[in-house]
Design a protein around this motif. Structure first.
Motif, PDB file in Angstrom:
ATOM      1  N   PHE A 390       0.855  -1.187   0.000  1.00 16.39           N
ATOM      2  CA  PHE A 390       0.000   0.000   0.000  1.00 16.39           C
ATOM      3  C   PHE A 390       0.887   1.233   0.000  1.00 16.39           C
ATOM      4  CE2 PHE A 390       0.493  -1.698   4.270  1.00 16.39           C
ATOM      5  CZ  PHE A 390       0.977  -0.627   4.976  1.00 16.39           C
ATOM      6  N   SER A 391       0.278   2.409  -0.205  1.00 14.37           N
ATOM      7  CA  SER A 391       1.015   3.664  -0.119  1.00 14.37           C
ATOM      8  C   SER A 391       0.641   4.344   1.184  1.00 14.37           C
ATOM      9  CB  SER A 391       0.633   4.585  -1.282  1.00 14.37           C
ATOM     10  OG  SER A 391       1.162   4.055  -2.470  1.00 14.37           O
ATOM     11  N   LEU A 392       1.544   5.180   1.664  1.00 13.98           N
ATOM     12  CA  LEU A 392       1.266   5.924   2.882  1.00 13.98           C
ATOM     13  C   LEU A 392       0.448   7.166   2.546  1.00 13.98           C
ATOM     14  CD1 LEU A 392       4.747   5.729   4.641  1.00 13.98           C
ATOM     15  CD2 LEU A 392       2.791   4.191   4.866  1.00 13.98           C
ATOM     16  N   THR A 393      -0.312   7.628   3.499  1.00 17.89           N
ATOM     17  CA  THR A 393      -1.084   8.849   3.299  1.00 17.89           C
ATOM     18  C   THR A 393      -0.757   9.841   4.408  1.00 17.89           C
ATOM     19  OG1 THR A 393      -3.278   9.798   3.430  1.00 17.89           O
ATOM     20  CG2 THR A 393      -2.989   7.685   4.500  1.00 17.89           C
ATOM     21  N   LYS A 394      -0.776  11.108   4.071  1.00 16.54           N
ATOM     22  CA  LYS A 394      -0.453  12.114   5.076  1.00 16.54           C
ATOM     23  C   LYS A 394      -1.711  12.622   5.795  1.00 16.54           C
ATOM     24  CE  LYS A 394       3.375  15.165   5.688  1.00 16.54           C
ATOM     25  NZ  LYS A 394       4.407  16.028   5.172  1.00 16.54           N
ATOM     26  N   ALA A 395      -2.870  12.151   5.305  1.00 18.20           N
ATOM     27  CA  ALA A 395      -4.124  12.649   5.875  1.00 18.20           C
ATOM     28  C   ALA A 395      -4.201  12.356   7.365  1.00 18.20           C
ATOM     29  CB  ALA A 395      -5.309  11.990   5.159  1.00 18.20           C
ATOM     30  N   GLY A 396      -4.367  13.394   8.143  1.00 18.11           N
ATOM     31  CA  GLY A 396      -4.536  13.228   9.579  1.00 18.11           C
ATOM     32  C   GLY A 396      -3.235  13.201  10.352  1.00 18.11           C
ATOM     33  N   VAL A 397      -2.112  13.023   9.651  1.00 15.55           N
ATOM     34  CA  VAL A 397      -0.837  12.869  10.350  1.00 15.55           C
ATOM     35  C   VAL A 397      -0.406  14.194  10.981  1.00 15.55           C
ATOM     36  CG1 VAL A 397       1.612  12.330  10.085  1.00 15.55           C
ATOM     37  CG2 VAL A 397      -0.108  10.941   8.912  1.00 15.55           C
ATOM     38  N   GLU A 398      -0.420  15.238  10.145  1.00 14.36           N
ATOM     39  CA  GLU A 398       0.036  16.536  10.635  1.00 14.36           C
ATOM     40  C   GLU A 398      -0.850  17.019  11.792  1.00 14.36           C
ATOM     41  OE1 GLU A 398       1.249  19.139   7.621  1.00 14.36           O
ATOM     42  OE2 GLU A 398       1.642  20.802   8.994  1.00 14.36           O
ATOM     43  N   ALA A 399      -2.162  16.827  11.611  1.00 15.03           N
ATOM     44  CA  ALA A 399      -3.095  17.281  12.649  1.00 15.03           C
ATOM     45  C   ALA A 399      -2.806  16.572  13.969  1.00 15.03           C
ATOM     46  CB  ALA A 399      -4.528  17.015  12.212  1.00 15.03           C
ATOM     47  N   ALA A 400      -2.472  15.278  13.890  1.00  7.55           N
ATOM     48  CA  ALA A 400      -2.198  14.515  15.110  1.00  7.55           C
ATOM     49  C   ALA A 400      -0.955  15.038  15.819  1.00  7.55           C
ATOM     50  CB  ALA A 400      -2.035  13.034  14.773  1.00  7.55           C
ATOM     51  N   PHE A 401       0.077  15.347  15.043  1.00  4.75           N
ATOM     52  CA  PHE A 401       1.286  15.888  15.676  1.00  4.75           C
ATOM     53  C   PHE A 401       1.056  17.316  16.166  1.00  4.75           C
ATOM     54  CE2 PHE A 401       3.358  12.327  13.530  1.00  4.75           C
ATOM     55  CZ  PHE A 401       4.093  11.835  14.590  1.00  4.75           C
ATOM     56  N   GLN A 402       0.191  18.047  15.449  1.00  2.00           N
ATOM     57  CA  GLN A 402      -0.116  19.395  15.907  1.00  2.00           C
ATOM     58  C   GLN A 402      -0.766  19.343  17.294  1.00  2.00           C
ATOM     59  OE1 GLN A 402       0.862  22.350  14.378  1.00  2.00           O
ATOM     60  NE2 GLN A 402       0.339  22.990  16.475  1.00  2.00           N
ATOM     61  N   GLN A 403      -1.606  18.309  17.473  1.00  3.27           N
ATOM     62  CA  GLN A 403      -2.239  18.152  18.794  1.00  3.27           C
ATOM     63  C   GLN A 403      -1.209  17.948  19.893  1.00  3.27           C
ATOM     64  OE1 GLN A 403      -5.148  15.081  19.138  1.00  3.27           O
ATOM     65  NE2 GLN A 403      -6.785  16.311  18.232  1.00  3.27           N
ATOM     66  N   LEU A 404      -0.180  17.133  19.579  1.00  2.00           N
ATOM     67  CA  LEU A 404       0.913  16.961  20.553  1.00  2.00           C
ATOM     68  C   LEU A 404       1.638  18.292  20.746  1.00  2.00           C
ATOM     69  CD1 LEU A 404       2.728  13.601  19.620  1.00  2.00           C
ATOM     70  CD2 LEU A 404       1.114  14.014  21.467  1.00  2.00           C
ATOM     71  N   GLY A 405       1.903  18.960  19.620  1.00  2.00           N
ATOM     72  CA  GLY A 405       2.632  20.225  19.649  1.00  2.00           C
ATOM     73  C   GLY A 405       1.897  21.274  20.479  1.00  2.00           C
ATOM     74  N   ASP A 406       0.576  21.293  20.364  1.00  2.00           N
ATOM     75  CA  ASP A 406      -0.214  22.259  21.134  1.00  2.00           C
ATOM     76  C   ASP A 406       0.067  22.114  22.631  1.00  2.00           C
ATOM     77  OD1 ASP A 406      -1.270  23.227  18.841  1.00  2.00           O
ATOM     78  OD2 ASP A 406      -3.210  22.172  19.008  1.00  2.00           O
ATOM     79  N   GLN A 407       0.215  20.857  23.058  1.00  2.00           N
ATOM     80  CA  GLN A 407       0.461  20.630  24.491  1.00  2.00           C
ATOM     81  C   GLN A 407       1.888  21.005  24.881  1.00  2.00           C
ATOM     82  OE1 GLN A 407      -1.245  16.728  25.960  1.00  2.00           O
ATOM     83  NE2 GLN A 407      -1.761  16.522  23.805  1.00  2.00           N
ATOM     84  N   MET A 408       2.798  20.952  23.901  1.00  2.00           N
ATOM     85  CA  MET A 408       4.204  21.249  24.211  1.00  2.00           C
ATOM     86  C   MET A 408       4.545  22.702  23.862  1.00  2.00           C
ATOM     87  SD  MET A 408       5.345  18.160  25.174  1.00  2.00           S
ATOM     88  CE  MET A 408       7.125  18.091  24.990  1.00  2.00           C
ATOM     89  N   GLY A 409       3.638  23.373  23.177  1.00  2.00           N
ATOM     90  CA  GLY A 409       3.877  24.766  22.842  1.00  2.00           C
ATOM     91  C   GLY A 409       4.681  24.971  21.575  1.00  2.00           C
ATOM     92  N   TYR A 410       4.536  24.095  20.592  1.00  2.00           N
ATOM     93  CA  TYR A 410       5.178  24.329  19.295  1.00  2.00           C
ATOM     94  C   TYR A 410       4.397  23.627  18.184  1.00  2.00           C
ATOM     95  CZ  TYR A 410       7.720  20.120  20.977  1.00  2.00           C
ATOM     96  OH  TYR A 410       8.072  18.908  21.496  1.00  2.00           O
ATOM     97  N   GLY A 411       4.997  23.573  16.997  1.00  2.00           N
ATOM     98  CA  GLY A 411       4.261  23.085  15.835  1.00  2.00           C
ATOM     99  C   GLY A 411       4.374  21.586  15.626  1.00  2.00           C
ATOM    100  N   ALA A 412       3.675  21.105  14.567  1.00  2.00           N
ATOM    101  CA  ALA A 412       3.608  19.676  14.285  1.00  2.00           C
ATOM    102  C   ALA A 412       4.990  19.101  13.942  1.00  2.00           C
ATOM    103  CB  ALA A 412       2.626  19.407  13.150  1.00  2.00           C
ATOM    104  N   GLU A 413       5.768  19.845  13.161  1.00  2.00           N
ATOM    105  CA  GLU A 413       7.075  19.317  12.752  1.00  2.00           C
ATOM    106  C   GLU A 413       8.001  19.154  13.957  1.00  2.00           C
ATOM    107  OE1 GLU A 413       8.598  21.713   9.556  1.00  2.00           O
ATOM    108  OE2 GLU A 413       7.503  20.527   8.052  1.00  2.00           O
ATOM    109  N   GLU A 414       7.938  20.140  14.845  1.00  2.00           N
ATOM    110  CA  GLU A 414       8.769  20.043  16.051  1.00  2.00           C
ATOM    111  C   GLU A 414       8.324  18.859  16.906  1.00  2.00           C
ATOM    112  OE1 GLU A 414       7.568  22.845  14.912  1.00  2.00           O
ATOM    113  OE2 GLU A 414       8.988  24.510  15.141  1.00  2.00           O
ATOM    114  N   ALA A 415       7.016  18.675  16.976  1.00  2.00           N
ATOM    115  CA  ALA A 415       6.508  17.551  17.780  1.00  2.00           C
ATOM    116  C   ALA A 415       6.990  16.231  17.196  1.00  2.00           C
ATOM    117  CB  ALA A 415       4.981  17.592  17.838  1.00  2.00           C
ATOM    118  N   ALA A 416       6.909  16.100  15.880  1.00  2.00           N
ATOM    119  CA  ALA A 416       7.353  14.861  15.237  1.00  2.00           C
ATOM    120  C   ALA A 416       8.843  14.649  15.477  1.00  2.00           C
ATOM    121  CB  ALA A 416       7.057  14.910  13.738  1.00  2.00           C
ATOM    122  N   PHE A 417       9.594  15.749  15.380  1.00  2.00           N
ATOM    123  CA  PHE A 417      11.039  15.642  15.597  1.00  2.00           C
ATOM    124  C   PHE A 417      11.336  15.201  17.029  1.00  2.00           C
ATOM    125  CE2 PHE A 417      15.178  17.702  16.676  1.00  2.00           C
ATOM    126  CZ  PHE A 417      15.968  16.873  15.883  1.00  2.00           C
TER     127      PHE A 417
END
Lengths: 689, 608
Positions: A390-417
Motif C-alpha cells: 500500500f502507499s502511505l497517506t499524510k491525511a490526519g498525520v500533521e493534525a495529530a502531531f499538531q495536537q501533541l505540539g499544542d500541548q508542548m507549545g510548538y508546531g507539528a514538525e517540532e513535535a514529530a522531531f
C-alpha cells in the motif's frame, strides 16, 4: 528447481525469505492475528506467483520450509492454552504463586496479578521426598497419586505437569507418577520436569514445566494444522520449526518439547546476523531489529550467540530452557507517541497492524513513529510501502502531531522531531543496558541493523554509542525469515548430575551424555539426517554453590560419531580452568576460597544444512551513485533538501555520502550526516563513520 | 552526631545554579542517560559481587545525588535503600573541604547516626567533577552486607542497647584517593567482617561507582555542566509537580493512624507508632507526633534517615508509579518526626532491628491513614515478620554456615481496592528473589518440609489478603537458632473495614514433648532432627468481607484459600456441594439472609 523458504511471523508483518539457487527473494505481508497461518499461506501464494507457478507446484518443489512461529507466545499472551494441572511434592503446592517473590513493577501497588495457568485447585501434592543426593527420604504414596488424578479428571484437565523436589537428581518418583497418570488419565498430555528442565531450583523447573504443559497441545495442533495445509497444497517434506535456542528441528521433536519454540521469534535474526557478520569479517556484533512493534537487541560474540539460561520471564512466566538472549523494547514503527504526566512518551503501546499508524490509512488516529518518519521526510507518500502492499497517506498525520505540539507549545514538525528524539533515546539507553548486563563496551562492536525500521535509525544509535561500522544486509527487512534458513537442525538438552569438580563420576557423566546423544540421533534419523552428519558439542554445567544459574563450558566436540576420550583423569582440572576463565570474563572475579561444583551435562547436537551463500569484499571499483530526486528531510539537523536513491539501482562499488536516503522495496536506509555508505560485492550495505 | 546534625541533613535543598535553559524533551533524554548509567553501576555490582544477598537476592540499589545533596536519580534496586541514600552522601558533602574531595575519590558511609539506615547497608559513592573541577554529581551504590563485624553474625543482636554491639559505624571514609585505593583503610574494613566474600563485594561496589563516574564524565562533556544541571532541576521540579498534582486530588483533612509493635526485644509491650497525614491543597505533611519515646526500649529504634525513607516508600506506592523517584518527592512533603522518639533516636541507639520494626509500622500507619483517600493503592509496604528463623552451624571443616531463612513463602501481601493480595510480598519487595529449597539443601544440612499457604490464614475482605504460609524445616545437624516474634498480638491491619491479617506464630522442637512457642525472642541450641515452624500471618483484607462477591468466595473455597466454614462465618456466604466433587455453588437466598443477619448484628454491636 529446488526452493527453500524461511517464514517468520511478527506482530505486524509476516516475513518470507525464498532461497532459489544463490538468490534470495524477499516478501512480506501483514500478519493475520485471527489465524496466523492465513498470512503464511497468503505469502506462500505470492511467492508462487512471483515464480509464475501455482501454489501446489511451488510447494512440491520446496526442499524445506522453515518456520519461526509465535504460537507459544500467543498462547501465553492470550492465555488460551490447555486446561493444566500440576502434581508436586507435598509441602510445595504454592511455588507457582510465590514466584520467588518476583513482581514486575516494584512501584505499582495496584499491579494486577498474573493469570494462573494452574490455580490452586489444580496444583495438587503427593507425599514423597527425594533428597539433594538422590536418596529417597519419603517413598512415593501411589494411592495419593491416584487420588490426585481423580481430582484433576473431575476438573477436565487436558495437560498434566509433574514436578517433584530433586527429580532432576533422581527422577524415579516423577516417572512413576507419570505412569500412574497415564493409567488414570490416558488422554492427557504429560510434561515431566526432569525432562523439560532437568535442573534446580524448584520454581524455575516447575514454572518451565507448567508452561510446557500449557502451550504444548496448542503448539502441536497449530503445527498439525499448518502441516496439513502445506501437505494438502503439495508440500512433501518435513516442516522445520525454529527454537529459541537458535536451532531448528522437526515438528516431531517440537511435539515432544513444545516449550522450545517459545520466544523463538527473534532467534532467526540473531543466527542470520552471526552468519552474515562472520562472512563479512566481523565477529562481535550488536544486532538491532526494529519492526512494527518492538526493538530487539542481541549480542554476537566471537561469531556466535550461544543459548543461555537466566531469569527469563516471558509473558509473566519464568521459562528456564536455554535461549538466545534477545532483549526487547516496546519501540517500533507502530509505537504510539503521547504526552503523559507532562512528558512526551513513545511506546510501549503499539498501533500494531490493525489499525496501524495513521499514515497506513487503515483507521489509526494516534500518531506513531512511522508517522513521525513521514513528517520528517524520511518516509514519503510517493513511495510504495512494504513492497507495494500500500502507499502511505499524510491525511490526519500533521493534525495529530499538531495536537501533541499544542500541548508542548510548538508546531507539528517540532513535535514529530521530538518523538523521533525520544524514541531514539529510548533505544540507545536500552542498548546500553543490554551491553552493561554483559560487561561489554558498545564502542567495540559492529552494529548490524535489520527489520523493516532498523536501517532508518541505525546510524543515530551507532553515533551515540561510538560505533563506527554499521552493516545493513540487503535482506534486512525479512532478515529473521532468512535467519531461519541459516539455522542448523539442533537439539540442545541437559541432564543433571552434581559432583565436586575434582571428583566427578566420569562413568555417570558418560552415560548421561550417551543417553542425550542417542536421543538426538533418533530424532535426526527420523529427519533424514544421517549419524555421520551430526556434530556433538559436549558442554559441562558448573557453578559456585548457591549461585542461581550455572554456566556451560565447552569441553569437547566430535563430528560424525560420539567420542568420550575427553573424559580422562585431567577432566576436573580442565573443567576448573575453563570455569575460572569464564567466571572471570563474565563476573570479574573468582572465589578464592571456594571450588565450583559440576551441576550437569549438556549436549548440543547439530547438523549442517544448505545455507544461502553470503559473500563479502569490496573488489568492485568505486562508483558514485546518483540520486533520482531530492526531498525535504530532517535528519536531526533541521529540514534540508536531501538526495534520495533507489536501492534497486545500487550495485557493488556504489558509494553514497550522507546525508542521503536509500529507498528499498521493503525498507528505508538513512545515511546520516558524517556517514558514508558502501555497497559490497555481494550487494549488502556497510556504513562507515 | 546530634539532632542538630539530622536537622541539617534533612534541610530542603535549593535547585542547582545554572545558566542554561532546557526543553522538556532534552531534559528527559538527559535523565534517561543518567538513569542508564545508574543501571549500569547496579548491574556491574550484581555481576561482580560474590555474596548471594547481592548477586542472587538483588538487595542493592544505585542512585545519583547532585552537588546540592539532592537525590536526582533513584534508579534501580530495592526501594528500602533508595530513599536513605542521600543523607549519607550529604554528610560527606558537609566535609567536602576537610575530607579533600576530588576527582577519582570513592567514599564509604553506613553510620545510622550520620544519615544512614542500619549498619549492614553500606553506601559507597564517588563524586563526579567536570573539566573545570566543579562537582556535578555523586554516584552512589548501596548493598546490604552479610555482616558488619558486631557481636552476632549478620549484625542483628536482639539485646543490643547501643550501636557498638552491632558493628563498625562509618560516617564517611575515603576508600580511594584520586583513583588510588587506600589499601590500609580497605583492609581495616575487610577485617571487620566475618565473611570471606565481603572483600569481593566491596571491590565490586568500588568498581561499580568508578565505572559510573567515568560514564557520567562522558555525558557531562557532551551536554555541559549547565545543561546537565538544568535537566536535573527540571526532573526534580517535574516530580514535585506531579506528586503535588496527586496530593491536590486528595480531599483536605487530617488522617490519623496508630500501629503497635507487640513488644520490644526485652518484652516491653505495645510500642506505638502514631502518624497524622495532613492534606492541605497540594501540600502533604506527615507527622509522627505521639510515637513512642520511652528511652528504655530495646531493639525498636529506627534511624531518622530510614524513617523518612520508609514513609516515602509508602507514599510512592500510593501515587502514579511512573513518577520518577527523586528529591522532588521529598520537596512535596513536610516531615515532622519528633526528636527522641523511636523514629528519630538519640545518638548511639542500636539500629539493626529498627529497620524492620518500627520501620514497617511507620509505613503501615501512613498506609492506614491514607487508605480512605487512596484506596486503590493502599497496600502497606511492610514485612511484619520480626526476624526470619536464622539457623547457624558449622561444616565438618569448621567453616560457619548460616541459613538466613529468607525462603520462598507468602507474607504480608495485602489487598487493595479492586485487587486481592497476591504473590509473596507487597510490591516494593518484588525485586528480591527468595531462596529455594533445592538450592538451600545443597548447601546446608536443613530439610524444607513445607512452605504452603495455610487455608483461612489471611485477612478477609471485599478483597482479601493473600493467605500466609507455614514454613516448616528440620535441621539435620545441631545448630544455633535465633528468633524474634512480632505481629502475634498486633497483626497487619486491614484497610477500610477489611479484616486484619492473622497473627504470626513460631514454634521450635515441633512434634516433640518439648515443643514450645516463641513468644518474644529466642536464641538457643537445637539438636539434630529438630523441627521449627514459622506461621506467617498473610496479607490483610480491604473493605468489609460481607461485601465480597459471593462467586469470588466460592472460587476461593475451590482453591482452598478459604474454607467452607470461613466462607460462612467470615464472608456470610452459604455454599452447597462439596470440594470432593467440585460442585460447590452459592446458595443465593441463604447467603442474602445470613449477610442481612450479620449486618444487623454488626449495627447492634455498634450501638451497644
Amino acid at each position: 528447481m529446488n526452493y527453500r523458504v524461511g517464514i517468520d511471523i511478527g506482530g505486524t508483518f509476516t516475513d518470507f525469505a525464498l532461497l532459489k539457487d544463490d538468490r534470495i527473494i524477499l516478501h512480506k505481508n501483514l500478519s493475520t492475528p485471527e489465524d496466523r497461518s492465513i498470512g503464511v499461506m497468503k505469502g506462500l501464494h505470492t511467492l508462487a506467483e512471483k515464480e509464475s507457478m501455482t501454489l501446489s507446484d511451488f510447494l512440491s518443489e520446496c526442499d524445506a520450509i522453515v518456520h519461526g512461529t509465535t504460537i507459544a507466545d500467543n498462547t501465553l499472551i492470550e492465555m488460551n492454552g490447555a486446561m493444566t494441572g500440576l502434581i508436586t511434592t507435598q509441602g510445595f503446592r504454592d511455588e507457582m504463586e510465590y514466584r520467588r517473590g518476583y513482581k514486575e513493577d516494584i512501584w505499582d501497588a495496584a499491579l494486577p496479578p498474573f493469570k494462573q495457568i494452574t490455580p490452586r485447585r489444580r496444583r495438587l501434592t503427593v507425599p514423597e521426598r527425594i533428597l539433594f543426593d538422590g536418596s529417597v527420604y519419603l517413598p512415593l504414596d501411589e494411592d495419593a497419586v491416584r487420588h490426585v488424578c481423580l481430582k484433576l479428571k473431575k476438573q477436565n484437565v487436558e495437560s498434566v505437569a509433574i514436578s517433584l523436589i530433586f527429580s532432576f537428581v533422581n527422577p524415579a518418583h516423577e516417572k512413576r507418577v507419570a505412569e500412574i497418570v497415564r493409567e488414570e488419565m490416558p488422554d492427557v498430555h504429560i510434561s515431566m520436569s526432569h525432562q523439560v528442565l532437568p535442573r534446580g531450583p524448584e520454581y524455575d523447573r516447575t514454572s518451565t514445566t507448567v508452561v510446557n504443559a500449557y502451550v504444548g497441545p496448542r503448539v502441536t495442533s497449530y503445527l498439525d494444522n499448518l502441516v496439513d495445509r502445506l501437505r494438502n497444497n503439495g508440500y512433501k517434506n518435513q516442516l522445520m520449526v525454529m527454537q529459541a535456542s537458535g536451532g531448528v528441528m522437526t515438528k516431531e521433536y517440537i511435539d515432544g518439547s513444545p516449550i522450545r519454540v517459545l520466544a523463538s521469534g527473534p532467534a532467526g535474526g540473531v543466527i542470520g546476523s552471526a552468519h552474515t557478520g562472520l562472512a563479512k569479517g566481523y565477529s562481535n556484533l550488536l544486532c538491532v531489529d526494529m519492526g512494527g512493534t518492538s526493538y530487539d537487541m542481541s549480542i554476537v560474540l566471537d561469531g556466535s550467540a550461544p543459548a543461555t539460561v537466566g531469569w527469563n520471564i516471558h509473558h509473566r512466566y519464568l521459562v528456564g530452557v536455554p535461549m538466545i538472549q534477545v532483549e526487547t523494547l516496546g519501540a517500533g514503527g507502530g509505537s504510539i507517541c503521547q504526552i503523559k504526566g507532562g512528558e512526551l512518551q513513545v511506546g510501549p503501546r503499539s498501533a500494531g497492524s490493525e489499525p496501524g499508524p495513521i499514515c497506513y490509512g487503515r483507521g489509526g488516529t494516534e500518531p506513531t513513529v512511522t508517522d513521525a518518519l513521514l513528517m520528517l521526510g524520511i518516509l514519503s507518500t510517493e513511495t510504495e510501502f512494504a513492497g507495494g502492499s500500500f502507499s502511505l497517506t499524510k491525511a490526519g498525520v500533521e493534525a495529530a502531531f499538531q495536537q501533541l505540539g499544542d500541548q508542548m507549545g510548538y508546531g507539528a514538525e517540532e513535535a514529530a522531531f521530538d518523538c523521533w528524539r525520544v524514541v531514539n533515546a529510548n533505544m540507545i539507553q536500552a542498548i546500553r543496558r543490554v551491553t552493561a548486563g554483559k560487561g561489554i563496551d558498545p564502542k567495540e562492536m559492529v552494529m548490524l541493523a535489520y527489520g523493516g525500521n532498523g536501517p532508518a535509525f541505525a546510524g543515530v544509535h551507532a553515533d551515540a554509542l561510538g560505533i563506527e561500522t554499521v552493516l545493513i544486509p540487503k535482506a534486512s527487512p525479512t532478515f529473521s525469515a532468512l535467519g531461519t534458513l541459516l539455522s542448523k537442525p539442533t537439539i540442545d538438552e541437559e541432564r543433571s548430575c552434581i559432583f565436586p569438580v575434582y571428583s566427578p563420576n566420569l562413568d555417570k557423566m558418560k552415560s548421561l551424555w550417551q543417553e542425550l546423544a542417542h536421543r538426538s540421533e533418533q530424532y535426526f534419523y527420523n529427519a533424514n539426517i544421517q549419524k555421520g552428519k551430526i556434530r556433538f558439542n559436549y558442554l559441562l554445567n558448573m557453578r559456585y554453590s548457591g549461585q542461581n544459574f550455572s554456566i556451560s563450558l565447552a569441553m569437547h566436540t566430535s563430528h560424525g560419531s560420539q567420542d568420550y576420550g575427553f573424559l580422562d583423569d585431567k577432566f576436573g582440572e580442565k573443567a576448573l580452568h575453563l570455569f575460572n576463565q569464564r567466571h572471570m570474563a563474565e563476573f570479574d572475579h573468582i572465589r578464592e576460597t571456594e571450588l565450583p561444583e559440576i551441576t550437569g551435562v549438556r549436549l548440543v547436537s547439530s547438523a549442517d544444512n544448505i545455507t544461502p551463500p553470503i559473500g563479502a569484499g569490496f573488489s568492485a571499483p568505486p562508483i558514485k551513485a546518483s540520486p533520482f530526486k531530492t526531498r525535504r528531510v530532517n535528519l536531526g539537523e533541521g529540514y534540508a533538501d536531501t538526495p534520495i536513491f533507489s536501492g534497486t539501482e545500487l550495485r557493488p562499488g556504489h558509494e553514497i555520502k550522507g546525508p542521503a536516503i536509500i529507498e528499498e522495496t521493503f525498507t528505508t536506509i538513512v545515511v546520516y550526516p558524517g556517514w558514508k555508505l558502501y555497497v559490497d560485492d555481494y550487494g549488502d550495505y556497510e556504513m562507515k563513520k | 552526631m546530634t539532632f542538630e546534625l539530622n536537622r541539617k541533613l534533612a534541610a530542603k535543598r535549593p535547585p542547582l545554579p545554572t545558566r542554561a535553559d532546557i526543553d522538556p524533551v532534552t531534559a528527559s533524554i538527559i535523565r534517561g542517560a543518567l538513569e542508564t548509567v545508574c543501571f549500569e553501576a547496579c548491574t556491574h555490582l550484581g555481576r561482580a559481587a560474590s555474596s548471594p544477598i547481592i548477586n542472587q537476592s538483588n538487595e542493592r540499589n544505585s542512585s545519583i545525588i547532585d552537588s546540592n545533596g539532592r537525590l536526582v536519580v533513584g534508579s534501580v534496586g530495592t526501594p528500602h535503600l533508595t530513599f536513605v541514600t542521600q543523607l549519607t552522601v550529604r554528610y560527606g558533602l558537609m566535609h567536602f573541604k576537610d575530607y579533600d574531595w576530588g576527582p577519582g575519590d570513592v567514599f564509604l558511609g553506613n553510620d545510622p547516626d550520620h544519615g544512614g539506615g542500619h549498619l549492614p547497608d553500606y553506601n559507597v559513592y564517588a563524586p563526579v567533577f567536570d573539566d573545570n573541577g566543579e562537582l556535578v554529581l555523586v554516584q552512589a551504590l548501596q548493598a546490604h552486607q552479610g555482616d558488619t563485624g558486631g557481636k552476632d553474625p549478620g549484625g542483628f543482636t536482639l539485646e543490643a542497647t547501643d550501636i557498638f554491639t552491632e558493628g563498625l559505624a562509618i560516617p564517611c571514609l575515603k576508600l580511594v584517593h584520586r583513583g588510588e585505593k587506600r589499601r590500609d583503610v580497605i583492609h581495616l574494613i575487610e577485617r571487620n567482617n566475618r565473611f570471606s566474600t565481603f572483600s569481593g563485594d566491596l571491590a565490586a561496589m568500588i568498581g561499580g561507582v568508578q565505572m559510573a563516574a567515568r560514564e557520567h564524565q562522558v555525558l557531562i562533556r557532551k551536554y555541559g555542566t549547565d545543561k546537565i544541571r538544568a535537566a536535573l532541576n527540571h526532573s526534580v521540579e517535574n516530580t514535585e509537580r506531579r506528586f503535588r498534582e496527586e496530593i491536590a486530588k486528595w480531599p483536605d483533612g487530617n488522617y490519623k493512624a496508630s500501629v503497635f509493635i507487640d513488644a520490644d526485644t526485652r518484652g516491653t509491650p505495645d510500642v506505638k507508632v502514631q502518624v497524622t497525614c495532613k492534606v492541605d491543597g497540594d501540600q502533604l505533611t506527615v507527622d509522627l507526633t505521639g510515637t513512642d519515646d520511652r528511652q528504655n526500649l530495646v531493639g525498636v529504634w529506627n534511624t531518622f534517615g530510614n524513617t523518612r525513607g520508609y514513609i516515602m516508600i509508602q507514599l510512592c506506592a500510593m501515587i502514579d508509579p511512573t513518577i520518577p523517584k527523586n528529591e522532588g518527592l521529598f520537596n512535596a512533603v513536610e516531615f515532622i518526626i519528633p526528636e527522641g522518639c523511636i523514629a528519630h533516636p538519640p545518638p548511639n541507639k542500636p539500629a539493626a532491628l529498627g529497620s524492620f520494626h518500627p520501620a514497617c509500622e511507620i509505613t503501615e500507619a501512613v498506609c492506614i491513614a491514607l487508605s480512605e483517600i487512596v484506596p486503590e493503592r493502599a497496600q502497606p509496604q511492610v514485612y511484619k515478620i520480626g526476624m526470619p528463623n536464622a539457623v547457624i552451624g558449622f561444616y565438618d571443616n569448621g567453616m560457619m554456615w548460616m541459613d538466613q531463612g529468607v525462603d520462598s513463602r507468602s507474607m504480608d501481601a495485602s489487598a487493595v481496592k479492586g485487587i486481592d493480595g497476591w504473590g509473596s510480598c507487597p510490591s516494593s519487595l518484588g525485586g528480591l528473589l527468595l531462596s529455594m529449597a533445592e538450592d538451600a539443601e545443597m548447601r546446608f544440612p536443613v530439610l524444607n518440609i513445607s512452605r504452603e499457604m495455610t487455608t483461612d490464614y489471611g485477612g478477609a475482605g471485599q478483597w482479601r489478603g493473600a493467605p500466609g504460609s507455614l514454613n516448616v524445616k528440620k535441621v539435620l545437624k545441631p545448630v544455633s537458632a535465633m528468633a524474634w516474634m512480632v505481629s502475634a498480638k498486633h497483626p497487619l491491619r486491614g484497610m477500610c473495614g477489611g479484616d486484619d491479617a492473622c497473627p504470626y506464630s513460631n514454634h521450635f522442637l515441633v512434634g516433640t514433648k518439648d515443643e514450645y512457642k516463641i513468644e518474644l525472642v529466642e536464641s538457643t541450641q537445637l539438636p539434630a532432627g529438630s523441627v521449627i515452624a514459622y506461621q506467617h500471618g498473610g496479607g490483610a483484607g480491604f473493605g468489609p468481607a460481607i461485601n465480597r462477591d459471593p462467586e469470588a468466595v466460592k472460587e476461593d473455597v475451590l482453591d482452598e484459600y478459604v474454607s467452607i466454614e470461613a466462607a460462612r462465618d467470615r464472608y456470610g456466604v452459604v455454599l452447597t456441594g462439596s470440594l470432593d466433587t467440585y460442585d460447590i455453588k452459592v446458595d443465593i437466598e441463604a447467603t442474602q439472609a445470613l449477610r442481612n443477619k450479620m449486618k444487623s448484628e454488626r449495627i447492634e454491636g455498634a450501638i451497644q
